[in-house]
Motif scaffolding. Structure first.
Motif, PDB file in Angstrom:
ATOM      1  N   TYR A   1      17.214 -47.367 -15.604  1.00 12.35           N
ATOM      2  CA  TYR A   1      16.675 -45.754 -15.618  1.00 12.35           C
ATOM      3  C   TYR A   1      16.877 -45.453 -17.243  1.00 12.35           C
ATOM      4  O   TYR A   1      17.531 -45.965 -18.002  1.00 12.35           O
ATOM      5  N   SER A   2      15.990 -44.460 -17.269  1.00 11.90           N
ATOM      6  CA  SER A   2      15.948 -43.722 -18.616  1.00 11.90           C
ATOM      7  C   SER A   2      15.683 -42.513 -18.506  1.00 11.90           C
ATOM      8  O   SER A   2      15.705 -41.960 -17.542  1.00 11.90           O
ATOM      9  N   ARG A   3      15.619 -41.887 -19.791  1.00  8.10           N
ATOM     10  CA  ARG A   3      15.560 -40.317 -19.906  1.00  8.10           C
ATOM     11  C   ARG A   3      14.010 -40.125 -19.769  1.00  8.10           C
ATOM     12  O   ARG A   3      13.044 -40.756 -20.104  1.00  8.10           O
TER      13      ARG A   3
ATOM     14  N   ASN B   1      19.787 -39.671 -17.415  1.00  8.66           N
ATOM     15  CA  ASN B   1      18.740 -40.754 -17.175  1.00  8.66           C
ATOM     16  C   ASN B   1      18.354 -40.759 -15.559  1.00  8.66           C
ATOM     17  O   ASN B   1      18.622 -41.198 -14.761  1.00  8.66           O
TER      18      ASN B   1
END
Length: 195
Positions: free
Chosen positions: A66-68, A81
């Motif tokens: 998961y990331s922004r 995220n």
């Protein structure tokens, strides 16, 4: 205050009567789906066909990160995220039949890394779970697409294709001859003009 003691036992009796008789609507779940179970804690048995994808994707075989997310969304984008990246190694994915794995690698070669990982990303929504569901849906669609047999080509279609290729080749040669003729006439005209 309008409720009297005589009405109260009648309502209780009616409820008890319904519970005893076991009234069920014709639209109750066990009538619509007689062999289904609403107990989600039980593992469901899946019919497995060794040559086909069952639709089940084991999450423990996937690498999920998961990331922004990018794009608009205010300060929430900088804090949460929500972008999801799902990857798995195509060559060792034992839950996909081998023939389907090879076709999947051919169809989506541009999404496969040098190490052989198929990478899927989603940041459609601002919810992590919906983006994960979108990635899983993409993955299932890709696998189902790879499972489809190649379309059968009819002899009429082959004949029509051959006729179109011959017509295109004839048109190309005609254009080539025409441009050669124009060049020849220009060269002869210039030579006459210089004399």
């Amino acid at each position: 205050m309008f409720l009297t003691n005589t009405l109260l036992p009648r309502t209780l009796n009616f409820c008890n009567f319904v519970a005893i008789r076991g009234f069920k609507s014709e639209y109750s779940l066990d009538r619509i789906y007689p062999k289904s179970s609403l107990d989600i804690s039980k593992a469901k048995e899946m019919k497995s066909n060794p040559g086909k994808f069952s639709g089940f994707v084991p999450l423990d075989k996937l690498q999920i990160t998961y990331s922004r997310s990018s794009g608009p969304g205010g300060q929430n984008v900088n804090k949460v995220n929500t972008k999801v990246e799902v990857r798995f190694h195509v060559g060792t994915a034992s839950w996909i039949p081998e023939v389907t794995r090879e076709k999947l690698a051919q169809l989506h070669y541009n999404k496969i890394t040098k190490e052989g990982f198929l990478v899927l990303r989603s940041d459609k929504t601002r919810l992590q779970t919906l983006n994960l569901a979108d990635c899983m849906d993409k993955l299932r669609c890709y696998i189902r697409e790879a499972e489809k047999p190649p379309p059968e080509v009819l002899p009429e279609t082959l004949a029509l294709r051959k006729k179109r290729q011959e017509k295109a080749a004839a048109e190309r040669l005609r254009e080539k001859r025409h441009s050669q003729e124009i060049r020849r006439m220009k060269n002869e005209g210039l030579d006459n003009f210089q004399i």
